[in-house]
Motif scaffolding. Structure first.
Motif, mmCIF file in Angstrom:
data_model
loop_
_atom_site.group_PDB
_atom_site.id
_atom_site.type_symbol
_atom_site.label_atom_id
_atom_site.label_comp_id
_atom_site.label_asym_id
_atom_site.label_seq_id
_atom_site.Cartn_x
_atom_site.Cartn_y
_atom_site.Cartn_z
ATOM 1 N N ARG A 204 -113.144 139.143 -29.598
ATOM 2 C CA ARG A 204 -113.678 139.381 -28.246
ATOM 3 C C ARG A 204 -113.145 138.363 -27.484
ATOM 4 O O ARG A 204 -113.291 137.282 -27.529
ATOM 5 N N LEU A 205 -112.644 138.724 -26.188
ATOM 6 C CA LEU A 205 -111.891 137.910 -25.259
ATOM 7 C C LEU A 205 -112.950 137.782 -24.140
ATOM 8 O O LEU A 205 -113.708 138.598 -23.520
ATOM 9 N N GLU A 206 -112.593 136.625 -23.535
ATOM 10 C CA GLU A 206 -113.579 136.262 -22.208
ATOM 11 C C GLU A 206 -113.407 137.430 -20.988
ATOM 12 O O GLU A 206 -114.453 137.347 -20.441
ATOM 13 N N CYS A 207 -112.225 138.016 -21.162
ATOM 14 C CA CYS A 207 -112.155 138.923 -20.122
ATOM 15 C C CYS A 207 -112.814 140.459 -20.133
ATOM 16 O O CYS A 207 -113.019 141.188 -19.335
ATOM 17 N N ARG B 57 -110.874 143.541 -26.065
ATOM 18 C CA ARG B 57 -111.115 143.331 -27.413
ATOM 19 C C ARG B 57 -109.863 143.529 -28.361
ATOM 20 O O ARG B 57 -109.257 144.603 -27.994
ATOM 21 N N LYS B 58 -109.721 142.783 -29.360
ATOM 22 C CA LYS B 58 -108.323 143.245 -30.212
ATOM 23 C C LYS B 58 -109.030 143.365 -31.685
ATOM 24 O O LYS B 58 -109.977 142.706 -32.176
ATOM 25 N N CYS C 76 -104.563 140.319 -20.334
ATOM 26 C CA CYS C 76 -103.850 140.544 -21.682
ATOM 27 C C CYS C 76 -102.651 141.296 -21.470
ATOM 28 O O CYS C 76 -101.785 141.194 -22.486
ATOM 29 N N GLY D 82 -103.547 138.999 -25.105
ATOM 30 C CA GLY D 82 -105.022 138.407 -25.503
ATOM 31 C C GLY D 82 -104.782 136.963 -26.151
ATOM 32 O O GLY D 82 -104.967 136.947 -27.428
ATOM 33 N N ARG E 289 -108.329 132.246 -24.899
ATOM 34 C CA ARG E 289 -109.481 133.141 -24.266
ATOM 35 C C ARG E 289 -110.411 134.048 -25.270
ATOM 36 O O ARG E 289 -110.903 134.670 -24.650
ATOM 37 N N VAL E 290 -110.044 133.665 -26.386
ATOM 38 C CA VAL E 290 -111.054 134.040 -27.201
ATOM 39 C C VAL E 290 -112.489 133.312 -27.121
ATOM 40 O O VAL E 290 -112.849 132.389 -27.259
ATOM 41 N N GLN F 107 -115.059 135.946 -32.724
ATOM 42 C CA GLN F 107 -114.151 136.646 -33.582
ATOM 43 C C GLN F 107 -114.957 136.620 -35.084
ATOM 44 O O GLN F 107 -115.905 135.744 -35.363
#
Length: 120
Positions: free
Chosen positions: A44-47, A50-51, A79, A84, A88-89, A92
Motif C-alpha cells: 500500500r502506497l501513501e498515494c 496498491r501494488k 506512480c 510506486g 512511498r510505501v 506491506q
C-alpha cells in the motif's frame, strides 16, 4: 441502575496486515491467474495506489506486478512517474492462500519478497 456485564472483544489483526474488502477481489483474480501462487504480496502506497503480485513457494514472482487505485480510471501521476517507489510505501504484507505454509516458511518468503523489515 443495572450494570451490564462487559463483553470482551476478541483482538483483531492490525488492519495493515490483513487484506481489506476492496483488495480481496483483486487478490482472488491474481491468484486465479497464477497457478503456482501461494500468496499475494500487497504493498500500500501513501498515494492510495496498491501494488500486488503473486508469489510462489520459493518466494519467486508467480505473476506480473499489478498497480491499481480503487475507484479510479488509472494510477496516480506519482506512480506513473516512479512505478510506486519504495520510499512511498505505507504498509506491506503477504495475503496467504489456504492452506498456508508453516510459520518459518512464511517468514522466509516474506523476508525475500518484502525485505527484512522487522528489527530484532
Amino acid at each position: 441502575m443495572s450494570s451490564k456485564p462487559k463483553i470482551k472483544k476478541k483482538p483483531t489483526p492490525r488492519p495493515e496486515l490483513k487484506a481489506q474488502k476492496n483488495e480481496e477481489a483483486m487478490i482472488a483474480g491474481i491468484l486465479e491467474g497464477s497457478p503456482d501462487g501461494i500468496g499475494v504480496a500487497v504493498i500500500r502506497l501513501e498515494c492510495g495506489c496498491r501494488k500486488m503480485a503473486a508469489v510462489d513457494a520459493k518466494g519467486e514472482p508467480a505473476s506480473k506486478v499489478v498497480i491499481y487505485r480503487d475507484e479510479a480510471e488509472s494510477i496516480c501521476e506519482a506512480c506513473k512517474a516512479d512505478n510506486g517507489a519504495f520510499s512511498r510505501v505505507l504498509s506491506q504484507f503477504i495475503h496467504w492462500q489456504e492452506p498456508m505454509p508453516d510459520g518459518a516458511t512464511r517468514m522466509k518468503i516474506e523476508a525475500k519478497v518484502l525485505g527484512n523489515y522487522t528489527s530484532h
